[in-house]
Design a protein around this motif. Structure first.
Motif, PDB file in Angstrom:
ATOM      1  N   TRP A 135       0.832  -1.203   0.000  1.00 42.62           N
ATOM      2  CA  TRP A 135       0.000   0.000   0.000  1.00 42.62           C
ATOM      3  C   TRP A 135       0.867   1.253   0.000  1.00 42.62           C
ATOM      4  O   TRP A 135       0.568   2.222  -0.679  1.00 42.62           O
ATOM      5  CB  TRP A 135      -0.910  -0.042   1.232  1.00 42.62           C
ATOM      6  CG  TRP A 135      -1.641   1.236   1.501  1.00 42.62           C
ATOM      7  CD1 TRP A 135      -2.557   1.851   0.701  1.00 42.62           C
ATOM      8  CD2 TRP A 135      -1.507   2.067   2.650  1.00 42.62           C
ATOM      9  NE1 TRP A 135      -3.004   3.015   1.287  1.00 42.62           N
ATOM     10  CE2 TRP A 135      -2.375   3.166   2.491  1.00 42.62           C
ATOM     11  CE3 TRP A 135      -0.744   1.979   3.825  1.00 42.62           C
ATOM     12  CZ2 TRP A 135      -2.489   4.168   3.447  1.00 42.62           C
ATOM     13  CZ3 TRP A 135      -0.869   2.968   4.777  1.00 42.62           C
ATOM     14  CH2 TRP A 135      -1.732   4.054   4.571  1.00 42.62           C
ATOM     15  N   ARG A 136       1.969   1.218   0.731  1.00 39.84           N
ATOM     16  CA  ARG A 136       2.855   2.386   0.804  1.00 39.84           C
ATOM     17  C   ARG A 136       3.779   2.476  -0.408  1.00 39.84           C
ATOM     18  O   ARG A 136       4.203   3.565  -0.779  1.00 39.84           O
ATOM     19  CB  ARG A 136       3.691   2.352   2.080  1.00 39.84           C
ATOM     20  CG  ARG A 136       2.897   2.566   3.363  1.00 39.84           C
ATOM     21  CD  ARG A 136       3.839   2.816   4.528  1.00 39.84           C
ATOM     22  NE  ARG A 136       4.620   4.025   4.317  1.00 39.84           N
ATOM     23  CZ  ARG A 136       4.245   5.238   4.701  1.00 39.84           C
ATOM     24  NH1 ARG A 136       3.094   5.419   5.324  1.00 39.84           N
ATOM     25  NH2 ARG A 136       5.021   6.281   4.474  1.00 39.84           N
ATOM     26  N   MET A 137       4.128   1.348  -1.009  1.00 37.43           N
ATOM     27  CA  MET A 137       5.044   1.335  -2.151  1.00 37.43           C
ATOM     28  C   MET A 137       4.373   0.605  -3.310  1.00 37.43           C
ATOM     29  O   MET A 137       4.651  -0.575  -3.566  1.00 37.43           O
ATOM     30  CB  MET A 137       6.369   0.672  -1.770  1.00 37.43           C
ATOM     31  CG  MET A 137       7.055   1.284  -0.570  1.00 37.43           C
ATOM     32  SD  MET A 137       8.729   0.667  -0.279  1.00 37.43           S
ATOM     33  CE  MET A 137       9.651   1.623  -1.497  1.00 37.43           C
ATOM     34  N   ASP A 138       3.478   1.290  -3.996  1.00 34.95           N
ATOM     35  CA  ASP A 138       2.729   0.677  -5.095  1.00 34.95           C
ATOM     36  C   ASP A 138       3.517   0.790  -6.389  1.00 34.95           C
ATOM     37  O   ASP A 138       3.211   1.581  -7.278  1.00 34.95           O
ATOM     38  CB  ASP A 138       1.349   1.315  -5.228  1.00 34.95           C
ATOM     39  CG  ASP A 138       1.428   2.836  -5.325  1.00 34.95           C
ATOM     40  OD1 ASP A 138       2.501   3.395  -5.036  1.00 34.95           O
ATOM     41  OD2 ASP A 138       0.415   3.459  -5.695  1.00 34.95           O
ATOM     42  N   THR A 139       4.582  -0.007  -6.481  1.00 33.65           N
ATOM     43  CA  THR A 139       5.442  -0.008  -7.659  1.00 33.65           C
ATOM     44  C   THR A 139       5.858  -1.435  -7.991  1.00 33.65           C
ATOM     45  O   THR A 139       6.042  -2.266  -7.086  1.00 33.65           O
ATOM     46  CB  THR A 139       6.696   0.858  -7.422  1.00 33.65           C
ATOM     47  OG1 THR A 139       7.604   0.705  -8.508  1.00 33.65           O
ATOM     48  CG2 THR A 139       7.391   0.474  -6.124  1.00 33.65           C
ATOM     49  N   ASP A 140       6.003  -1.722  -9.278  1.00 26.76           N
ATOM     50  CA  ASP A 140       6.459  -3.044  -9.682  1.00 26.76           C
ATOM     51  C   ASP A 140       7.971  -3.195  -9.526  1.00 26.76           C
ATOM     52  O   ASP A 140       8.525  -4.260  -9.795  1.00 26.76           O
ATOM     53  CB  ASP A 140       6.050  -3.336 -11.130  1.00 26.76           C
ATOM     54  CG  ASP A 140       6.562  -2.282 -12.104  1.00 26.76           C
ATOM     55  OD1 ASP A 140       7.275  -1.349 -11.671  1.00 26.76           O
ATOM     56  OD2 ASP A 140       6.242  -2.373 -13.307  1.00 26.76           O
ATOM     57  N   ASP A 141       8.639  -2.120  -9.078  1.00 25.85           N
ATOM     58  CA  ASP A 141      10.077  -2.183  -8.820  1.00 25.85           C
ATOM     59  C   ASP A 141      10.368  -2.883  -7.497  1.00 25.85           C
ATOM     60  O   ASP A 141      11.501  -3.262  -7.227  1.00 25.85           O
ATOM     61  CB  ASP A 141      10.650  -0.755  -8.802  1.00 25.85           C
ATOM     62  CG  ASP A 141      12.167  -0.742  -8.843  1.00 25.85           C
ATOM     63  OD1 ASP A 141      12.751  -1.633  -9.474  1.00 25.85           O
ATOM     64  OD2 ASP A 141      12.768   0.158  -8.221  1.00 25.85           O
ATOM     65  N   LEU A 142       9.345  -3.062  -6.670  1.00 24.34           N
ATOM     66  CA  LEU A 142       9.521  -3.707  -5.366  1.00 24.34           C
ATOM     67  C   LEU A 142       9.644  -5.222  -5.553  1.00 24.34           C
ATOM     68  O   LEU A 142       8.770  -5.862  -6.129  1.00 24.34           O
ATOM     69  CB  LEU A 142       8.334  -3.381  -4.457  1.00 24.34           C
ATOM     70  CG  LEU A 142       8.415  -3.880  -3.015  1.00 24.34           C
ATOM     71  CD1 LEU A 142       9.505  -3.152  -2.255  1.00 24.34           C
ATOM     72  CD2 LEU A 142       7.079  -3.708  -2.320  1.00 24.34           C
ATOM     73  N   VAL A 143      10.736  -5.784  -5.051  1.00 25.02           N
ATOM     74  CA  VAL A 143      10.991  -7.222  -5.150  1.00 25.02           C
ATOM     75  C   VAL A 143      10.808  -7.857  -3.775  1.00 25.02           C
ATOM     76  O   VAL A 143      11.333  -7.353  -2.773  1.00 25.02           O
ATOM     77  CB  VAL A 143      12.422  -7.499  -5.660  1.00 25.02           C
ATOM     78  CG1 VAL A 143      12.678  -9.003  -5.735  1.00 25.02           C
ATOM     79  CG2 VAL A 143      12.635  -6.847  -7.013  1.00 25.02           C
ATOM     80  N   VAL A 144      10.052  -8.943  -3.723  1.00 26.93           N
ATOM     81  CA  VAL A 144       9.822  -9.680  -2.472  1.00 26.93           C
ATOM     82  C   VAL A 144      10.202 -11.140  -2.717  1.00 26.93           C
ATOM     83  O   VAL A 144       9.559 -11.825  -3.508  1.00 26.93           O
ATOM     84  CB  VAL A 144       8.358  -9.575  -2.009  1.00 26.93           C
ATOM     85  CG1 VAL A 144       8.165 -10.338  -0.709  1.00 26.93           C
ATOM     86  CG2 VAL A 144       7.947  -8.117  -1.835  1.00 26.93           C
ATOM     87  N   GLU A 145      11.262 -11.604  -2.046  1.00 27.75           N
ATOM     88  CA  GLU A 145      11.721 -12.986  -2.184  1.00 27.75           C
ATOM     89  C   GLU A 145      11.336 -13.785  -0.941  1.00 27.75           C
ATOM     90  O   GLU A 145      11.403 -13.283   0.176  1.00 27.75           O
ATOM     91  CB  GLU A 145      13.239 -13.030  -2.378  1.00 27.75           C
ATOM     92  CG  GLU A 145      13.717 -12.310  -3.626  1.00 27.75           C
ATOM     93  CD  GLU A 145      15.225 -12.412  -3.801  1.00 27.75           C
ATOM     94  OE1 GLU A 145      15.856 -13.253  -3.100  1.00 27.75           O
ATOM     95  OE2 GLU A 145      15.787 -11.655  -4.617  1.00 27.75           O
ATOM     96  N   LYS A 146      10.957 -15.030  -1.158  1.00 30.49           N
ATOM     97  CA  LYS A 146      10.466 -15.884  -0.066  1.00 30.49           C
ATOM     98  C   LYS A 146      11.508 -16.925   0.323  1.00 30.49           C
ATOM     99  O   LYS A 146      12.150 -17.530  -0.528  1.00 30.49           O
ATOM    100  CB  LYS A 146       9.170 -16.579  -0.499  1.00 30.49           C
ATOM    101  CG  LYS A 146       8.571 -17.497   0.545  1.00 30.49           C
ATOM    102  CD  LYS A 146       7.282 -18.130   0.036  1.00 30.49           C
ATOM    103  CE  LYS A 146       6.706 -19.119   1.044  1.00 30.49           C
ATOM    104  NZ  LYS A 146       5.455 -19.730   0.578  1.00 30.49           N
TER     105      LYS A 146
END
Length: 493
Positions: free
Chosen positions: A151-162
Motif C-alpha cells: 500500500w505504501r510502495m505501489d510499484t512493480d520495482d519492489l521485489v519480495v523474495e520468499k
C-alpha cells in the motif's frame, strides 16, 4: 515412512492420522456421491468454518454425479488451491489452514487454503513512539505487513523474495528491496546468510538479525529493527534491503551505520533546522551519557584541580558522610538506576510507571540521608540515564548504558588517562565494525562529506539530492539540485 498415493480411503485416513500423531484436532468427513467416496481432512481450529461450510461442503453435498480431481478444482469456488502427491506436503498445508480432499485411488490430493488466522489489528507503534508522521505499526501477521508495504510502495520495482528457514519449525521470511536501487552485493549478502542458516527455528526478527549480523561479540547493533512501515519504506528508497519474518511485529534493515541508530522518521517530518537540532542533541546526549559519570569519578579520585573551588566546597560537604570511594559509589547508583528501569519495564504499565518514579525518589533520598551517596552524584547519574533514553533505537540506548560501566571502572583506576584509553579503545572497536560488509562509521570513515546531509545533519530537501554512498545504491542521485531550485523559484514568482 510416508505412504505414496494412490491409496484406499482407509489407508489414506490412517496415513493422515499417523502424520498428526492421532491428534483429536484432525477432523475427517466422508461424502458419498452416487457410489463415490470423497474424504476431507482439516484441523478444526486452523480453518475458517464459515467459508468451509459455504464454499466447500455445500457444493459437495449438492453434487449429483461423481467428481474428478479437475471437477474439485474447477467447481469449488475457492481461489487458492493446489494438488500434490506427497503426504508430507499435504500435512504441512493442513497445519497452515488448508483443507485436503481426496478421492480414494487418485494419484493426487487437492488442497484448498482456508486459514483462520488470529492476528492483531493495525495499531500505533509502542517501542518507537512518534509525534509527527504516520502512526501505523507492523503486526505479527506477515500477510498484513506485506499488505501495508504494498500500500505504501505501489510499484512493480519492489521485489519480495520468499525463504523458509528452520529445521524443525519452519518460519517464512521475506527479503524486500527495490530492484533499481538496492546494490546486488547487499542483496546477495542477505540472501546467502539466510540461505546458509541451519537452525531449529527463527523465533523473531531480532533472533534472525543476531544470526546474520557481521559480529556477535560487540554490544553495538549492526542492523536496525523497526516496527514502523514508513521508516522501512524510507530505507528501501535509499537503497537499503529489508527483511520481514512471519509472526514478528518488527522488520530488519541493512546495511546501517552508527549514525543511523540516532535517526528518527520525525526528523524528516519536521523542518530541517529543527530536525538537525534534535539529531545533534541525540549525539550530544549519547556522549554525555558515556562520559559524565566517569568524569565525576575521575575528578574526585585524581583531579581535584579541575573542579571549581566553589563547587569543590559543596562536593566536600556532600561527600563528608559517604564512606565509599567515588568509583564504588557511582557503580552502586548506576546499578540502582538499571534495577529500577528493569523492574519498571517488567511490571504492568501503570504499576511500572509508579514504581519507576516513586522508587527513584524514595531510594535516592534515603541513600543520601543514610550517607551512601551524595546529592551531586544522584543528579549526574539521573542526567546520564535521561541522556541514554534519547536514542530512538532501544538497542543502541542499551549499548550506551553497558559501555558506561567499564568507563566508570577505568576512571576509578586511572582517572582521565583511563577515560581517554576507554574512548580510544571504543573508537578503534567501532572502526573495525561492519554492517553487511559496509563500514560502520561511515561517513566519518571512510570520509564522505556529502553523506553528512542525510546522517549527522538533516539538510533541506532541496540540498539533499543524493542517496547515502555507504549503501552503494545503483542510482545515487535522487534528483537534480539545479532543477529543484528552478522549480522552487518558479513557484515563488
Amino acid at each position: 515412512m510416508t505412504q505414496q498415493l494412490p491409496l484406499t480411503l482407509q489407508a489414506y485416513d490412517d496415513a493422515m492420522q499417523e502424520q498428526f500423531n492421532y491428534s483429536p484436532d484432525l477432523v475427517k468427513k466422508v461424502f458419498h456421491i452416487k457410489g463415490q467416496e470423497i474424504v476431507i481432512h482439516f484441523i478444526s481450529y486452523q480453518v475458517n468454518k464459515e467459508t468451509l461450510e459455504r464454499e466447500l461442503l455445500t457444493p459437495l453435498m449438492q453434487a449429483r454425479r461423481p467428481w474428478s480431481i479437475n471437477d474439485l478444482q474447477n467447481r469449488i469456488p475457492i481461489a487458492v488451491s493446489q494438488v500434490t502427491d506427497c503426504m508430507n506436503k499435504a500435512t504441512q498445508e493442513l497445519i497452515h489452514g488448508a483443507v485436503s480432499i481426496y478421492i480414494p485411488g487418485a494419484k493426487y490430493t487437492v488442497l484448498f487454503s482456508l486459514p483462520e488466522q488470529s492476528k492483531r489489528q493495525l495499531a500505533r507503534a509502542e517501542t518507537e513512539s512518534l509525534v509527527f508522521g504516520p502512526q501505523i505499526a507492523f503486526t505479527e501477521s506477515l500477510e498484513t505487513n506485506l499488505n501495508v508495504l504494498r500500500w505504501r510502495m505501489d510499484t512493480d520495482d519492489l521485489v519480495v523474495e520468499k525463504f523458509l528457514v528452520g529445521e524443525r519449525l519452519k518460519s517464512e521470511i521475506r527479503l524486500v528491496y527495490l530492484k533499481s536501487l538496492a546494490n546486488d552485493e547487499n542483496v546477495n549478502a542477505f540472501r546467502e546468510r539466510i540461505d546458509k542458516l541451519e537452525v531449529d527455528q527463527i523465533e523473531d526478527t531480532s533472533v534472525l538479525g543476531q544470526y546474520i549480523e557481521d559480529s556477535s561479540s560487540t554490544v553495538f547493533p549492526q542492523l536496525i529493527f523497526t516496527e514502523l512501515p514508513d521508516r522501512f519504506c524510507s530505507s528501501l528508497a535509499k537503497g537499503r534491503v529489508g527483511v520481514l519474518v512471519d509472526k514478528s511485529p518488527s522488520a530488519l534493515l541493512g546495511p546501517m551505520t552508527l549514525f543511523s541508530f540516532f535517526e528518527s522518521t520525525e526528523d524528516v517530518y519536521m523542518r530541517w533546522n529543527m530536525g538537525t537540532f534534535i539529531r545533534l542533541l541525540r549525539f550530544s546526549a549519547m556522549f554525555i551519557s558515556i562520559i559524565l559519570t566517569p568524569m565525576y569519578v575521575a575528578a574526585l579520585s585524581y583531579h581535584y584541580e579541575i573542579i571549581p573551588s566553589t563547587l569543590l566546597v559543596s562536593l566536600g560537604q556532600s561527600r563528608s558522610t559517604v564512606p565509599f570511594p567515588p568509583v564504588f559509589e557511582a557503580i552502586m547508583l548506576e546499578l540502582l538506576i538499571e534495577l529500577l528501569r528493569e523492574a519498571g519495564a517488567r511490571l504492568p504499565t501503570k504499576v511500572g510507571q509508579t514504581m519507576g518514579i516513586v522508587g527513584g525518589i524514595v531510594l535516592g533520598q534515603a541513600a543520601v540521608k543514610a550517607g551512601f551517596t551524595s546529592n551531586i552524584l544522584i543528579i549526574i547519574v539521573a542526567l546520564s540515564a535521561l541522556a541514554s533514553f534519547t536514542a530512538p533505537s532501544y538497542l543502541m540506548g542499551t549499548a550506551v548504558r553497558i559501555i558506561r560501566f567499564p568507563m566508570i571502572l577505568l576512571a576509578g583506576f586511572w582517572g582521565m588517562i583511563g577515560i581517554f584509553f576507554g574512548l580510544s579503545f571504543l573508537a578503534i572497536h567501532l572502526l573495525k565494525q561492519k554492517s553487511l560488509g559496509r563500514p560502520y562509521l561511515s561517513p566519518l570513515y571512510p570520509f564522505q562529506a556529502k553523506d553528512f546531509n542525510d546522517s549527522i545533519f538533516r539538510m533541506p530537501f532541496q540540498k539533499n539530492t543524493r542517496r547515502p554512498v555507504n549503501v552503494m545504491p545503483k542510482d545515487v542521485e535522487r534528483y537534480s539540485e539545479a532543477e529543484a531550485s528552478e522549480h522552487k523559484n518558479g513557484e515563488s514568482k
